[in-house]
Design a protein around this motif. Structure first.
Motif, short mmCIF file in Angstrom:
data_model
loop_
_atom_site.label_atom_id
_atom_site.label_comp_id
_atom_site.label_asym_id
_atom_site.label_seq_id
_atom_site.Cartn_x
_atom_site.Cartn_y
_atom_site.Cartn_z
N PRO A 285 0.80 -1.21 0.00
CA PRO A 285 0.00 0.00 0.00
C PRO A 285 0.84 1.27 0.00
O PRO A 285 0.40 2.30 -0.45
CB PRO A 285 -0.80 -0.13 1.30
N GLU A 286 2.06 1.21 0.51
CA GLU A 286 2.87 2.41 0.58
C GLU A 286 3.83 2.48 -0.59
O GLU A 286 4.07 1.50 -1.28
CB GLU A 286 3.67 2.44 1.90
N MET A 287 4.42 3.67 -0.81
CA MET A 287 5.29 3.88 -1.94
C MET A 287 6.71 4.21 -1.52
O MET A 287 7.47 4.80 -2.26
CB MET A 287 4.73 5.03 -2.81
N GLU A 288 7.07 3.84 -0.30
CA GLU A 288 8.43 4.09 0.14
C GLU A 288 9.39 3.12 -0.54
O GLU A 288 8.99 2.06 -1.01
CB GLU A 288 8.51 3.94 1.66
N LEU A 289 10.65 3.50 -0.57
CA LEU A 289 11.65 2.62 -1.16
C LEU A 289 11.72 1.33 -0.35
O LEU A 289 11.79 1.37 0.87
CB LEU A 289 13.02 3.29 -1.17
N ILE B 21 14.73 11.13 -12.62
CA ILE B 21 15.11 9.86 -11.99
C ILE B 21 14.01 9.43 -11.02
O ILE B 21 13.65 8.25 -10.96
CB ILE B 21 16.45 10.01 -11.26
N ARG B 22 13.48 10.39 -10.27
CA ARG B 22 12.41 10.06 -9.33
C ARG B 22 11.18 9.56 -10.06
O ARG B 22 10.51 8.62 -9.61
CB ARG B 22 12.07 11.31 -8.49
N ALA B 23 10.87 10.14 -11.21
CA ALA B 23 9.72 9.68 -11.98
C ALA B 23 9.91 8.25 -12.46
O ALA B 23 8.98 7.44 -12.45
CB ALA B 23 9.48 10.61 -13.18
N GLU B 24 11.15 7.93 -12.89
CA GLU B 24 11.42 6.57 -13.33
C GLU B 24 11.32 5.59 -12.16
O GLU B 24 10.79 4.48 -12.31
CB GLU B 24 12.82 6.51 -13.95
N ILE B 25 11.83 6.00 -10.99
CA ILE B 25 11.72 5.14 -9.80
C ILE B 25 10.26 4.92 -9.44
O ILE B 25 9.85 3.80 -9.12
CB ILE B 25 12.49 5.76 -8.62
N ASP B 26 9.46 5.99 -9.49
CA ASP B 26 8.04 5.86 -9.17
C ASP B 26 7.35 4.91 -10.14
O ASP B 26 6.48 4.12 -9.74
CB ASP B 26 7.36 7.23 -9.22
N ARG B 27 7.73 4.98 -11.41
CA ARG B 27 7.11 4.08 -12.38
C ARG B 27 7.42 2.63 -12.07
O ARG B 27 6.56 1.75 -12.12
CB ARG B 27 7.59 4.42 -13.80
N LEU C 253 17.13 1.01 -10.76
CA LEU C 253 16.94 1.28 -9.34
C LEU C 253 18.27 1.41 -8.61
O LEU C 253 18.48 2.32 -7.82
CB LEU C 253 16.10 0.17 -8.71
N ASP C 254 19.18 0.49 -8.88
CA ASP C 254 20.49 0.53 -8.21
C ASP C 254 21.26 1.79 -8.60
O ASP C 254 21.83 2.48 -7.74
CB ASP C 254 21.31 -0.72 -8.57
N GLN C 255 21.32 2.10 -9.90
CA GLN C 255 22.13 3.22 -10.35
C GLN C 255 21.46 4.55 -10.02
O GLN C 255 22.15 5.54 -9.74
CB GLN C 255 22.38 3.10 -11.85
N ALA C 256 20.12 4.58 -10.05
CA ALA C 256 19.43 5.81 -9.67
C ALA C 256 19.68 6.14 -8.21
O ALA C 256 19.81 7.31 -7.83
CB ALA C 256 17.94 5.69 -9.95
#
Length: 306
Positions: free
Chosen positions: A233-237, A269-275, A296-299
């Motif tokens: 349910p959450e979007m944290e890393l 980068i954040r947008a790609e991580i969110d996707r 994810l690792d390189q971002a």
């Protein structure tokens, strides 16, 4: 207007009760039913355990559902049994459920319960025919094994005998539990010898649960199988993103050329991580491609240098 806000509308989607809450509630409810139904007041002592508890006689009679139902019953003569299992499931589930998702979490619970029950039946097949196995200990050992595989060196502080502060690593605890369970299985459970202080420990079921936990971590979690999805349910890393991992030998997803162009903005980068995190929520970590895992690792490294 106030009525236009999402939480004021009738169609507002409320937060669902987690599978961990349902499991804990079922275990507590099962223990209460044992106390009520098997009490001397009702006069049917032992019938509830005999119907839903696991035994060799139950399997021979075709009551295969006892391979799963026994996890929701515990010894009424030793309440520490249910207290320990409930607390262990709560603390382990709180850490693992966001990583595994509902389907995989429930799948591990069911698989560990069944495999642990079969291991117990195998160890007691020629022993006391009226012996009954109860408890969710196999699932607890499976979840702790998964936790130890994910976080082998995380420091776990606790009070030994509620007095002495001790800090241990999960991998060391897992090794110790495996060794003690194996020793107890060989020295006491298979020969049918009584444990010291009259304790009753189903080491065979514990080992079966640990086997399920290890096999899940080794062959299922990072695979492309469609065994559930981490519907977080959450979007944290997630925690696995915060761990130190070896960089793959392939070309990086973001080629930063200082002379040709400035580095990509942090928001891109954040947008790609969110996707990618959205994809994890809907399809599970196993659905990620190697390229998305590298992103994810390189971002993470790029963001840490900004």
């Amino acid at each position: 207007m106030l009525s236009d806000r999402p939480y004021m509308r009738g169609d507002y989607e409320r937060e669902k009760t987690s599978i961990l809450t349902w499991l804990l509630s079922a275990i507590i409810a099962g223990f209460i039913l044992q106390l009520v139904v098997d009490s001397l007041w009702v006069g049917v002592s032992g019938r509830f355990d005999g119907t839903l508890g696991l035994s060799v006689l139950a399997l021979e009679a075709g009551r295969v559902w006892t391979l799963l139902s026994h996890a929701f019953l515990h010894s009424t003569e030793f309440p520490v049994h249910v207290i320990f299992n409930v607390l262990a499931l709560f603390f382990l589930g709180r850490e693992l459920l966001p990583m595994l998702g509902t389907k995989r979490f429930l799948g591990i619970f069911a698989a560990a319960t069944i495999v642990g029950g079969l291991a117990w039946c195998g160890a007691h097949w020629t022993g006391e025919p009226k012996a009954i196995h109860l408890g969710a200990s196999a699932a607890v050992y499976a979840f702790f094994t998964v936790f130890a595989c994910f976080f082998p060196n995380q420091q776990i502080p606790f009070l030994l005998f509620f007095v002495f502060p001790v800090t241990l690593k999960p991998k060391l605890v897992a090794y110790a539990l495996f060794a003690l369970s194996l020793l107890s299985l060989i020295a006491y459970e298979i020969p049918g010898e009584a444990l010291p202080l009259g304790m009753v420990i189903s080491s065979s079921a514990h080992l079966g649960g640990m086997l399920v936990g290890f096999l899940y971590y080794r062959f299922v979690h990072d695979s492309q199988w469609s065994f559930g999805s981490p519907d977080r349910p959450e979007m944290e890393l997630p925690r696995w993103l915060k761990r130190t991992r070896k960089a793959p030998a392939a070309a990086p997803a973001y080629q930063i050329n200082i002379e040709a162009a400035p580095p990509p903005p942090a928001r891109d980068i954040r947008a790609e991580i969110d996707r990618i995190l959205d994809k994890i929520n809907s399809e599970g970590f196993g659905s990620l491609t190697p390229e998305e895992k590298r992103v994810l690792d390189q971002a993470k490294d790029v963001m840490s240098r900004r």
